[in-house]
Structures are given as C-alpha cells and as structure tokens.
Design a protein around this motif. Structure first.
Motif, mmCIF file in Angstrom:
data_model
loop_
_atom_site.group_PDB
_atom_site.id
_atom_site.type_symbol
_atom_site.label_atom_id
_atom_site.label_comp_id
_atom_site.label_asym_id
_atom_site.label_seq_id
_atom_site.Cartn_x
_atom_site.Cartn_y
_atom_site.Cartn_z
ATOM 1 N N GLY A 280 -7.086 -2.063 -12.177
ATOM 2 C CA GLY A 280 -5.860 -2.372 -11.447
ATOM 3 C C GLY A 280 -5.640 -3.840 -11.210
ATOM 4 N N ARG A 284 -4.178 -5.307 -15.957
ATOM 5 C CA ARG A 284 -2.835 -4.739 -15.837
ATOM 6 C C ARG A 284 -2.088 -4.763 -17.173
ATOM 7 N NH1 ARG A 284 -0.846 -2.033 -11.138
ATOM 8 N NH2 ARG A 284 -2.063 -2.771 -9.369
ATOM 9 N N VAL A 294 -1.300 2.230 -12.492
ATOM 10 C CA VAL A 294 -2.422 2.835 -11.782
ATOM 11 C C VAL A 294 -2.207 2.655 -10.285
ATOM 12 C CG1 VAL A 294 -3.830 0.724 -11.849
ATOM 13 C CG2 VAL A 294 -4.944 2.942 -11.585
ATOM 14 N N SER A 295 -2.534 3.663 -9.527
ATOM 15 C CA SER A 295 -2.446 3.595 -8.071
ATOM 16 C C SER A 295 -3.815 3.248 -7.506
ATOM 17 C CB SER A 295 -1.971 4.942 -7.501
ATOM 18 O OG SER A 295 -2.007 4.922 -6.085
ATOM 19 N N GLY A 297 -4.746 3.481 -4.376
ATOM 20 C CA GLY A 297 -4.973 4.128 -3.089
ATOM 21 C C GLY A 297 -6.116 5.118 -3.205
ATOM 22 N N GLY A 384 1.988 3.098 1.509
ATOM 23 C CA GLY A 384 2.832 3.237 0.333
ATOM 24 C C GLY A 384 3.345 1.907 -0.174
ATOM 25 N N VAL A 387 0.364 -0.050 -1.843
ATOM 26 C CA VAL A 387 -0.035 0.516 -3.134
ATOM 27 C C VAL A 387 1.019 0.210 -4.199
ATOM 28 C CG1 VAL A 387 -0.468 2.674 -4.357
ATOM 29 C CG2 VAL A 387 -1.490 2.306 -2.113
ATOM 30 N N ARG A 388 2.299 0.316 -3.843
ATOM 31 C CA ARG A 388 3.357 0.020 -4.818
ATOM 32 C C ARG A 388 3.396 -1.454 -5.193
ATOM 33 N NH1 ARG A 388 6.019 3.933 -1.666
ATOM 34 N NH2 ARG A 388 6.947 2.323 -0.327
ATOM 35 N N PRO A 410 0.470 11.784 -4.148
ATOM 36 C CA PRO A 410 0.394 10.911 -5.325
ATOM 37 C C PRO A 410 0.893 9.496 -5.102
ATOM 38 C CG PRO A 410 2.160 12.540 -5.540
ATOM 39 C CD PRO A 410 1.372 12.921 -4.339
ATOM 40 N N ASP A 411 1.700 9.263 -4.053
ATOM 41 C CA ASP A 411 2.239 7.928 -3.808
ATOM 42 C C ASP A 411 1.416 7.125 -2.818
ATOM 43 O OD1 ASP A 411 4.360 8.475 -5.519
ATOM 44 O OD2 ASP A 411 5.562 9.358 -3.895
ATOM 45 N N LEU A 412 0.421 7.758 -2.178
ATOM 46 C CA LEU A 412 -0.346 7.047 -1.159
ATOM 47 C C LEU A 412 -1.812 6.907 -1.565
ATOM 48 C CD1 LEU A 412 1.247 8.623 2.054
ATOM 49 C CD2 LEU A 412 1.831 6.496 0.901
ATOM 50 N N PRO A 414 -3.976 8.877 -3.916
ATOM 51 C CA PRO A 414 -4.180 9.975 -4.870
ATOM 52 C C PRO A 414 -5.608 10.110 -5.370
ATOM 53 C CG PRO A 414 -3.159 8.119 -5.971
ATOM 54 C CD PRO A 414 -3.245 7.744 -4.517
#
Length: 776
Positions: A280, A284, A294-295, A297, A384, A387-388, A410-412, A414
């Motif tokens: 990450g 990148r 990739v997240s 979190g 959120g 992570v974004r 999945p957005d926080l 995962p």
C-alpha cells in the motif's frame, strides 16, 4: 481556629477490597465528629505524615479504631496497634505528580495509563503507592475510567500490576494531593502527561477547597499505550525485568520498537501485515497498472497481552513508517466533543506525517457492538476518510465480538488478522527469547515451564520471568553470580496466573487422580475422555479422529464427582473454568445466552481448558418442559451451538455433573457433545477404605485404628461421609484434650455416633439401573 482531630488506634485491615488503595475505615461516629463524608481526604500522622480517603467501617469496628492496609501503615511508619492522629483535609487537586518504580513498569506504563491508575487517590510526597485503581468509592463519572485502567494495566504488564509498588518523588501539594484528570503525572526523569483529558471533575464526587471542581484544561496528548505489553524483547537478570518496548509515550518520547524476531509466535501475522503495508505504501504503481487498489484498514484481534500493538510497531519500524497510537478507552471516557476533537487531531497528524499508521488500541470502547453512540459514528467516518486517502488504520481488540459489525465493512477495516493463543511450542520459543540474558541454572527446563503455562500469553510469560528473577534475587542476596533455578519458576507459577483467566472462577487443584480412592474404571474412562484430548491433541490429529468433546458424570450426591474434576485439573495441567449450572441463568432476555458464549470464549482463549458445569440439569433441562418463559430452552440451544457449532472447540473439554441424568436434555448427550456418560457409583468396602486412608493422610492415627475394617463396616456411606467421619474423629480427640497427639479407635467410635450415612438406597438403585440401561 485549629482543625478538629482525633487520635485513634490503627489496626491492619487485610480486606481485599481496600488493599493498597489508600483507604482508611472509620466508625460512623468518628466520621460525624470530624464532619467527614465517605470519600473525603484526611491527614494521618504517625511516625510519618501521609494521607488517605475515608470510608465507613463495619458495625464490628469500635469508635476508637482506624482500619488501614499494610501499605498505608508502612507510609505512616507504624505497626498495627499504634496511635495515629486523624485530621480532615480540604480537597486539593494535585497539580503535579512524579513517581518512580521498577524499570520494567516505567518502560511499560505510559503516563496517561499511570494517571488513570492513580485517579481518585490522595497521595503524599515520599509515599509508596500501588497501581490498584481506587474503586472502593468510585463516582459514576469516573467508573468507566477506573475500569479502563484496570483492563489496560492487566493487558500491559500482566499479573505484575497487582503487586507493584511505586514511590511518589514529588507532589504539589506535598500532602493530600488528589489525583484528577487535570493532574500532570509523569515518571521521574521520564515522559509526562500533557495537561488535562477534558476537564474531568474530581474523582469520588469530591469538592475542592473553594467548593468547585478543578478548572477545565486543554486536551491531553494522545495516550501512548500499546496493547499487548509484556512483549519484552529480553528479560533482565535475576533482578527481574523483562523490559517492554512501547512507542508513543506522552510528550513525543518514543521508545525503540521491537523487531519481529523478538516476537516469537507472531511471524506469520507480521508477514501478512508487512506485505499489506509494503504494497500500500511502496508499490502503489503496481496496483495502478492493474487498475485496482488496496485498503489499509486492519482489525487485529487476539487475547489481551499477546503483543498485538508491539506487532504493529515492529512492522512499522521495519518499513520506516511512523505510528500514531490512540487508546480508545481514554477517548471513550471523555465527552463526545472532546473525544471527537482528539480523534480529528490524530487523523490530521497521520495525514501530515507522510507514510504513517493510526494505531487504535481496544477499539471496542469507541465502536461497541451494542449501544453505539455518536462517537462511534464520528470514528467510523474518520477511519473511512483515512483509508480512502491512502493512510493505514490498524485497530486492535481482545473482544472482536464486541466490535461494531459495520466497522469491519469493506470500506473501513476489511482485513482481519488474528493473533492466536500460543501453544506449548510457541510458549517455549517465547520463553527462550525472554530468558536470553537471564542466567539460568542447569536444572531449568523451559519445555516443562512451557507445559505448565497453558493459557499464558507473552505478557504473562514476561511477568513469570520477572517473578522468577525476583524469587532468585531474594534467595541469593549475597551471591556473586546468582542464577534463576527451576524452583524459582515453580514458586512464580504459584502467583502468576494467565491474563486470559482474569475474572473467571479458576480452580487450582492440589490433587491428582492418584489421590482418588477406588473408582478404578471411572478414572480410566476419564483419563481417556478428558486427559488424553487435553494432553495429546497431536496424537488425535495424527490418527485423523476428533477427540471426545465432553463427558457427563452422574451418580449419587457425595460420591466424588466434583472431587474427580478437581483431580483431573491437577493431572492434566489445564486451566479449569468451573461454574454452577444456575449461575449462568438470568431473568434478563439474552443475558443467559451471552453468559454461555462468554464462558466458551474464555475457554477457547485459555486452551487447553476444562470447563466444568456442575448441576448441569439446572442449566440444560429437557426443552419444552420448563415454565420460565423459554430461558432454559435458549440456553440449551446456546450450549449445543458452542459444543457442536460452526466454530471449532479446540483443546477444550466440557465435563458436566448431575444427580439426575434423566432431566438433562437428550440432545446434549448425543455424540459430539457430552457423548461419554460416566457413572460414579457409591464406594464399596475397599473403596471406602482407600477414601479413609486418603482423608487421614495427615491425621496421626493410633495403632488401634483399622481403616480397612472400618471401610467394610460403613455401608451406605458416601465418599463425603467417609471424609466427614475422619474430621469428626479428629474433633472428638480435640474435645477430649486440646493437647491430644493421636486419634484413637475410641474417637472413631464417638465420631460414628455423630456421622450418619447420607446415601438414599432408592436413589442409588435407580441410578444403578439407569447405568445398566445405558451400558446395555
């Protein structure tokens, strides 16, 4: 005008509730005479001057007595029975406090955590204080903080926090300084807190000298607590210290992060986290070329004290990342506005610091699964956004089931990484690292120590090594080359208990199956059904079969069912969770099922574990026949799910006991659950003789006492009756003469006139018939 004062006689009060918490107990008449309320501070003068918090004494206390613990008497410089002068003190919030203590505690406990442990205490310069939170008279506003301090200290330094003593090197004011969330607390020549944590009121509802609480202050710096302390990179010499490496102490002082090699048992998790963060932050472009992302979190779960936060710091240090730690319980104890402001400040620091990780410890305090408030919503939004934006957020928890499910979306967060409880092989590896610089004697066998520490996490093992070092130092004060011997580890094991068993009804057995008289077939069956699965799980895996999941012991009352389980605990070196069947039942909807889930969660964390359900017929009666609104039906369903559900119950054996096996729900007795039914019959003549010999092992019997013949005569006596007979015979000897040296046959005859057989012939016949039917 002189302050009112009284001179009282100080007596040692050994009550666990007050122990080392700075509490003095006074008669209600004394409280009235001095115009004191429970929770008010007082000045105490003996050979030294100190201070304490008053609480009402029980009705048995006299008006001339002052009850105090050993620590307070030591601060006064007096012994029990000495005269002490008591004077009321105005409530003066401490402005500044400096302490010193054992090097491993100074390294492991952050100033914020130290302030929470001392919250609500009144301290005096040069006093000794303990880390035990002042929870005798907590106000509702600080109860959450006190509980957070208790849980955090247990996670951080394991069992050692309950016995550690610190010294107050400086206090403002010097006498009777009340520790509040405004107090600047720090280690001597070390990090300190940054002002207040949101303008909390004084603990215990105390009033300041002018009738007001302390003025509100600025928010304190983010607490630098790292969950999973005790992740010592190496243990000290015989003096004891396994120094924990922790980052993010208040004031920006960051201690060196451990390396992954110093965290045995966490290498697989470290590799998984390293791959994720390296991809990450450093690769990148590969993701961009693949048209994906990739997240970062991560929810990192595992038992308290297993080294979760140390793992994050080790991985971050290897990748050159900064770690910004946040301790969730501290934020949850603040007002919503103050906590949200602190969260936004931490998020802004992560964004401004380039490649960085926001580490949130004990996240269930900020985002609970039930009764989530507005703070949980703010926290979810910030996670959120971070992570974004490409930042990394790692949240740790020892109770994943208590974390808000939306947080793992999945957005926080995962990615889920689990730190398992170490098995014997991993504990051996951890002990090797912890004792790397400890001079061990030739008789020390770390394999045996690892085998005797089921349920121990890294923090517990570090505490064990420290305690063994202390025992060795006490034993070899004048030795030039002291060493830690196996006897020191054995002595340490008597006081250091696994963190995973905190708050549970842990039973420590001093007997084994060899001490159980008679019952040869029963002991053989229990060895195969209980001891083998706990002691030799690898053998079952090698043969490709599942070990028995549970056993039901049934038989007449007093025939040794509970004693057999106690002996099993001593034979199998397993943790034991013992509960009465009715203890898990609650009138509140859902609470009984939650208690069952919590029981088995603790059992899985402390594996290998023996779960003993006494009076199981009260907990799991035949469904559809109880008139309790369906409570027991739901409990039976919860039990069936835990025993034979989707989540595997590894290295956990359940033993139930009952006098009425016909009342237990049949579904609980099928294969895969309590599949082995073992009948514990009343003892026959030879078995009664063995029981008498076991009960009289330490009783000086005269030559005319024939236990073999006596056992044949005691028809209808249960095992408990036989033990009671031996006790009564000893009491008969004492009645005859308090200087009696032996118990004679005459004393046994006198005891037989008092002790009667308790077995019901009808019940015994019915149980025997039930056993024959099951066998046929």
């Amino acid at each position: 005008m002189a302050e009112p004062h009284l001179t009282l006689t100080a007596l040692l009060r050994p009550a666990a509730l007050d122990a080392r918490r700075g509490v003095v107990r006074l008669h209600p008449e004394v409280l009235t005479a001095l115009a004191l309320r429970p929770g008010d501070p007082v000045r105490l003068a003996g050979r030294r001057v100190t201070s304490g918090i008053v609480a009402p004494a029980g009705p048995e206390a006299g008006p001339t007595l002052l009850h105090a613990d050993d620590l307070l008497l030591g601060n006064l410089g007096v012994r029990s029975g000495s005269q002490v002068t008591v004077t009321p003190l105005p409530v003066t919030p401490a402005r500044r406090l400096r302490l010193t203590g054992p090097v491993e505690i100074v390294a492991a406990v952050s100033p914020e955590m130290l302030r929470l442990a001392l919250l609500g205490k009144v301290v005096t310069a040069e006093d000794d204080v303990s880390l035990l939170p002042q929870d005798v008279l907590p106000d509702a506003s600080v109860r959450a903080l006190v509980e957070a301090a208790r849980r955090s200290l247990s996670n951080t330094v394991g069992y050692a926090w309950t016995s550690t003593l610190l010294t107050v090197t400086a206090a403002e004011p010097e006498v009777g300084a009340l520790v509040t969330m405004e107090t600047e607390v720090g280690w001597e020549h070390g990090p300190v807190t940054h002002g207040s944590a949101g303008g909390a009121e004084p603990a215990n509802g105390m009033r300041t000298a002018d009738g007001t609480g302390p003025a509100g202050g600025t928010a304190t710096a983010v607490a630098g607590r790292a969950n999973g302390a005790g992740t010592a990179n190496r243990a000290g010499a015989a003096g004891g210290a396994g120094t924990a490496n922790r980052a993010g102490a208040a004031g920006g002082v960051a201690e060196p992060a451990p390396s992954v090699d110093e965290l045995p048992g966490l290498r697989a998790q470290a590799e998984q986290l390293t791959e994720l963060l390296d991809l990450g932050f450093h690769h990148r472009e590969v993701l961009d070329r693949l048209g994906t992302g990739v997240s970062l979190g991560v929810l990192l779960s595992g038992p308290a004290g297993s080294g979760k936060a140390a793992l994050v710091r080790a991985v971050a240090a290897a990748l050159g990342l900064r770690v910004h730690p946040v301790w969730a319980p501290e934020l949850a104890a603040l007002s919503n506005d103050a906590a949200a402001r602190r969260l936004r400040e931490a998020a802004a620091a992560v964004r401004a610091d380039g490649p960085a990780v926001l580490l949130v410890s004990d996240v269930e305090a900020l985002a609970p699964a039930t009764e989530a408030g507005p703070l949980a919503t703010v926290f979810g939004q910030l996670v959120g956004e971070l992570v974004r934006s490409g930042a990394a957020v790692v949240c740790t928890t020892g109770r994943p089931e208590e974390v808000q499910p939306a947080l793992t979306g999945p957005d926080l967060l995962p990615v889920r990484i689990t730190v398992p409880l170490p098995d014997a092989a991993l504990r051996r590896e951890q002990l090797t690292v912890l004792t790397r610089q400890v001079p061990l004697a030739e008789d020390v066998r770390l394999d045996e120590v690892a085998g005797r520490t089921p349920g121990f996490v890294l923090a517990d093992l570090a505490a064990l090594v420290r305690e063994a070092g202390v025992r060795a130092a006490l034993r070899q004060r004048s030795a030039e080359t002291p060493t830690v011997a196996m006897a020191d580890f054995s002595a340490a094991l008597e006081v250091v208990r696994p963190t995973t068993m905190a708050g549970s009804s842990l039973e420590l057995a001093a007997v084994t199956l060899d001490d159980v008289g008679g019952l040869g077939e029963v002991k053989e069956s229990l060895t195969e059904s209980v001891l083998w699965p706990l002691t030799y799980p690898d053998t079952f895996a090698r043969l490709g079969v599942q070990p028995p999941r549970g056993v039901l012991l049934y038989g007449p009352p007093g025939c040794g069912k509970t004693y057999l389980v106690t002996a099993l605990a001593g034979s199998g070196r397993a943790n034991v969770l013992s509960v009465k069947g009715a203890e898990l039942l609650s009138k509140w909807v859902g609470e009984s099922e939650r208690a069952v889930r919590e029981l088995f969660r603790r059992a899985r964390e402390a594996a290998p574990t023996l779960v003993f359900l006494d009076e199981v017929d009260a907990l799991a009666p035949v469904r559809g026949q109880a008139s309790d609104g369906g409570t027991t039906d739901r409990v039976v369903a919860a039990l069936l799910t835990e025993l034979d559900g989707v989540e595997t119950l590894r290295n956990v054996v359940v033993v139930g006991a009952t006098n009425r096996p016909d009342l237990v729900d049949p579904a609980l007795l099928r294969p895969g659950r309590l599949e082995r039914l073992v009948y514990v019959p009343p003892p026959d003549g030879p078995a009664r003789a063995e029981i008498l010999r076991a009960a009289a092992r330490n009783v000086p019997l005269a030559e005319d006492v024939d236990l073999g013949g006596l056992g044949e005569e005691l028809d209808g006596f249960s095992a408990a009756d036989c033990a009671a007979l031996v006790r009564e015979a000893a009491l008969a000897a004492m009645r005859e003469s308090l200087t009696a040296a032996t118990v004679t046959a005459a004393h046994v005859v006198a005891a037989r006139r008092r002790v009667r057989p308790s077995l019901d012939p009808g019940q015994v016949a019915w149980l025997a018939a039930y056993a024959e039917k099951r066998a046929g």
